[in-house]
Write a protein that holds these residues in place. Structure first.
Motif, PDB file in Angstrom:
ATOM      1  N   VAL A 116      15.984 -52.998 -38.408  1.00  0.00           N
ATOM      2  CA  VAL A 116      16.087 -54.559 -38.953  1.00  0.00           C
ATOM      3  C   VAL A 116      16.886 -54.771 -39.749  1.00  0.00           C
ATOM      4  CG1 VAL A 116      12.602 -54.664 -39.054  1.00  0.00           C
ATOM      5  CG2 VAL A 116      14.115 -54.330 -40.947  1.00  0.00           C
ATOM      6  N   GLU A 117      16.839 -56.304 -39.523  1.00  0.00           N
ATOM      7  CA  GLU A 117      18.474 -56.826 -40.158  1.00  0.00           C
ATOM      8  C   GLU A 117      18.189 -58.160 -40.820  1.00  0.00           C
ATOM      9  OE1 GLU A 117      21.826 -55.624 -36.892  1.00  0.00           O
ATOM     10  OE2 GLU A 117      21.470 -57.057 -37.215  1.00  0.00           O
ATOM     11  N   ALA A 118      18.669 -58.285 -42.202  1.00  0.00           N
ATOM     12  CA  ALA A 118      19.082 -59.639 -42.353  1.00  0.00           C
ATOM     13  C   ALA A 118      19.696 -60.170 -43.546  1.00  0.00           C
ATOM     14  CB  ALA A 118      17.325 -59.832 -43.946  1.00  0.00           C
ATOM     15  N   ARG A 119      20.073 -60.905 -43.767  1.00  0.00           N
ATOM     16  CA  ARG A 119      21.134 -61.403 -45.256  1.00  0.00           C
ATOM     17  C   ARG A 119      21.144 -60.526 -45.702  1.00  0.00           C
ATOM     18  NH1 ARG A 119      21.556 -67.253 -47.465  1.00  0.00           N
ATOM     19  NH2 ARG A 119      22.931 -67.543 -45.526  1.00  0.00           N
ATOM     20  N   ALA A 120      21.751 -60.130 -46.796  1.00  0.00           N
ATOM     21  CA  ALA A 120      21.941 -59.043 -47.499  1.00  0.00           C
ATOM     22  C   ALA A 120      21.139 -59.366 -48.833  1.00  0.00           C
ATOM     23  CB  ALA A 120      23.946 -58.984 -47.749  1.00  0.00           C
ATOM     24  N   GLY A 121      20.864 -58.172 -49.378  1.00  0.00           N
ATOM     25  CA  GLY A 121      20.062 -58.583 -50.444  1.00  0.00           C
ATOM     26  C   GLY A 121      18.457 -58.502 -50.471  1.00  0.00           C
ATOM     27  N   ASN A 122      18.334 -59.105 -49.263  1.00  0.00           N
ATOM     28  CA  ASN A 122      16.915 -59.320 -48.045  1.00  0.00           C
ATOM     29  C   ASN A 122      16.349 -58.353 -48.126  1.00  0.00           C
ATOM     30  OD1 ASN A 122      17.390 -62.123 -48.964  1.00  0.00           O
ATOM     31  ND2 ASN A 122      17.267 -62.903 -47.214  1.00  0.00           N
ATOM     32  N   LEU A 123      16.063 -57.132 -47.376  1.00  0.00           N
ATOM     33  CA  LEU A 123      15.509 -56.168 -47.286  1.00  0.00           C
ATOM     34  C   LEU A 123      15.065 -55.745 -49.016  1.00  0.00           C
ATOM     35  CD1 LEU A 123      17.191 -54.744 -43.888  1.00  0.00           C
ATOM     36  CD2 LEU A 123      15.464 -56.132 -44.113  1.00  0.00           C
ATOM     37  N   ALA A 124      16.369 -55.153 -49.690  1.00  0.00           N
ATOM     38  CA  ALA A 124      15.478 -54.428 -50.578  1.00  0.00           C
ATOM     39  C   ALA A 124      14.537 -55.934 -51.339  1.00  0.00           C
ATOM     40  CB  ALA A 124      16.724 -54.208 -51.390  1.00  0.00           C
TER      41      ALA A 124
END
Length: 106
Positions: free
Chosen positions: A82-90
């Protein structure tokens, strides 16, 4: 959160490339990622995070990718990414050792 499942090989090859901006509320799902598959940050407009998950949705790794140069290979036991804008996954609970609920497209 919006979920975009990249199912075709064309969608997966394109990934986040050539976007003007990574949408702040979108999770990009690569549903089939064999161990050793390489991901890169070329032609991606801004930093993003990538997490590799096992078949049982256990988060194996989480990494920050910087535009125009980072590369990473899917670790052993990888089944999806999975990928997302930096900071969103956490922020959304993706961290190594956590087991996520099955991801479904919205």
């Amino acid at each position: 959160m919006n979920v975009r499942v990249l199912e075709t090989s064309e969608e997966q090859e394109e990934g986040l490339q050539h976007l003007r901006q990574i949408p702040p509320d979108t999770l990009y799902v690569f549903p089939v990622v064999p161990e050793g598959t390489e991901f890169h940050s070329m032609n991606v407009p801004e930093p993003f995070d990538i997490a590799f998950l096992a078949e049982d949705y256990l988060v194996l790794t989480l990494a920050r990718m910087v535009p125009e140069g980072d590369r990473i290979k899917a670790p052993a036991k990888s089944a999806m990414a999975v990928e997302a804008r930096a900071g969103n996954l956490a922020r959304w609970g993706f961290y190594p050792g956590n087991t996520m609920s099955p991801i479904r497209e919205a």
